[in-house]
Design a protein around this motif. Structure first.
Motif, PDB file in Angstrom:
ATOM      1  N   UNK A   1       3.373   7.144   4.222  1.00  0.00           N
ATOM      2  CA  UNK A   1       3.041   6.383   5.437  1.00  0.00           C
ATOM      3  C   UNK A   1       1.658   5.762   5.325  1.00  0.00           C
ATOM      4  N   UNK A   2       1.560   4.499   5.749  1.00  0.00           N
ATOM      5  CA  UNK A   2       0.245   3.861   5.854  1.00  0.00           C
ATOM      6  C   UNK A   2       0.119   3.221   7.232  1.00  0.00           C
TER       7      UNK A   2
ATOM      8  N   UNK B   1      -2.338  -1.507  15.772  1.00  0.00           N
ATOM      9  CA  UNK B   1      -2.064  -1.156  14.366  1.00  0.00           C
ATOM     10  C   UNK B   1      -0.551  -1.279  14.129  1.00  0.00           C
ATOM     11  N   UNK B   2      -0.167  -1.267  12.856  1.00  0.00           N
ATOM     12  CA  UNK B   2       1.248  -1.221  12.481  1.00  0.00           C
ATOM     13  C   UNK B   2       1.432  -0.051  11.516  1.00  0.00           C
ATOM     14  N   UNK B   3       2.464   0.737  11.739  1.00  0.00           N
ATOM     15  CA  UNK B   3       2.750   1.876  10.862  1.00  0.00           C
ATOM     16  C   UNK B   3       3.849   1.446   9.884  1.00  0.00           C
ATOM     17  N   UNK B   4       3.635   1.736   8.608  1.00  0.00           N
ATOM     18  CA  UNK B   4       4.644   1.397   7.584  1.00  0.00           C
ATOM     19  C   UNK B   4       5.005   2.682   6.842  1.00  0.00           C
TER      20      UNK B   4
ATOM     21  N   UNK C   1       0.838  -1.213   0.000  1.00  0.00           N
ATOM     22  CA  UNK C   1       0.000   0.000   0.000  1.00  0.00           C
ATOM     23  C   UNK C   1       0.872   1.262   0.000  1.00  0.00           C
ATOM     24  N   UNK C   2       1.933   1.241   0.808  1.00  0.00           N
ATOM     25  CA  UNK C   2       2.816   2.420   0.891  1.00  0.00           C
ATOM     26  C   UNK C   2       3.513   2.653  -0.448  1.00  0.00           C
ATOM     27  N   UNK C   3       3.909   1.556  -1.098  1.00  0.00           N
ATOM     28  CA  UNK C   3       4.528   1.647  -2.427  1.00  0.00           C
ATOM     29  C   UNK C   3       3.589   2.338  -3.421  1.00  0.00           C
TER      30      UNK C   3
END
Length: 269
Positions: free
Chosen positions: A171-172, A203-206, A159-161
């Motif tokens: 950031x996602x 949640x996880x932040x990428x 998603x970030x890509x």
């Protein structure tokens, strides 16, 4: 022997200050233009430091030329909404604005860089002198992501890509193999908070770099403020792209993450 000189256009945050420290260590004399009153005190107090607004490009160039600067670096945050606020643009800045295809902040910065370079001043990549802060391909914390979290991380990276490909944000926020929040104009910190509001804890932040990141304009960065936001929403952790991002305040950040049972993972893509 004359000392090597370099110019700095400084926005908010820690990067300009870190850069000035590196200049001192390497025997380089910096000349700084800071754009806001809110920049770090060390940047304001620096001996070759002056303040101009982002709209006074002509004056900024003159200052550097007067001091014999042939290379400069742009570091620190320029809040995106400033570009759209009612600044009084000088003639040079107006010309630059008229030359941009659209008012995306990246295009405006690119146009400013092109103009600076047309004046025979090279704009250096933002990681210049900052190699020791580049994120590595490793888990920095005591905690690592578990199998389920790894699946969610994969979705987050994808998603970030896509987000960076359309030049929206970097950031996602993801949870349970779902995408929760995508960064737009609001920036990383607000995206993290929104993700927490929407999905609660775990949640996880990428955060990823663009595939063809122009390092003169922007190096994605994480530091203490980022990890505090991750903790504030009770997230499990944050994933960052190795070799392409800056990780500042490393020791403090890792200690804080360990205390709050958060993982920090650098991934090379």
């Amino acid at each position: 022997m004359t000392m090597k000189k370099v110019g700095l256009i400084a926005g908010n945050g820690k990067l300009p200050e870190l850069f000035l420290n590196q200049c001192t260590l390497k025997g380089i004399e910096p000349f700084s233009v800071y754009l806001f009153e809110s920049v770090e005190d060390d940047v304001k107090k620096h001996k070759n430091s002056v303040k101009y607004s982002v709209a006074q490009v002509g004056k900024i160039i003159s200052y550097f030329k007067k001091n014999g600067i042939t290379q400069l670096i742009m570091l620190g945050k320029v809040e995106k909404n400033l570009i759209f606020s009612n600044l009084k643009f000088d003639l040079t800045a107006t010309k630059i604005l008229l030359s941009t295809k659209n008012k995306k902040d990246k295009n405006i910065l690119k146009a400013i860089i092109n103009y600076i370079e047309s004046e025979n001043i090279e704009v250096l990549p933002q990681n210049y002198l900052l190699d020791e802060y580049i994120a590595r391909n490793e888990v920095y914390t005591k905690i690592s992501p578990n199998k389920n979290e790894e699946k969610t991380i994969e979705i987050g990276i994808e998603a970030a890509r896509m987000l960076t490909d359309i030049d929206a944000g970097q950031t996602v926020v993801v949870k349970d193999e779902s995408v929760i929040a995508l960064e737009g104009v609001e920036g990383t910190d607000k995206t993290i908070l929104r993700g927490g509001e929407l999905a609660g804890k775990n949640c996880i932040v990428v955060k990823m770099a663009r595939r063809n990141q122009d390092y003169r304009i922007d190096v994605p960065t994480i530091g203490l403020e980022t990890i505090k936001k991750v903790a504030e929403i009770n997230a499990c952790g944050i994933v960052i792209e190795a070799d392409k991002m800056l990780f500042i305040d490393k020791e403090e950040v890792i200690n804080f993450a360990n205390k709050n049972k958060i993982f920090i993972k650098g991934i090379k893509i």
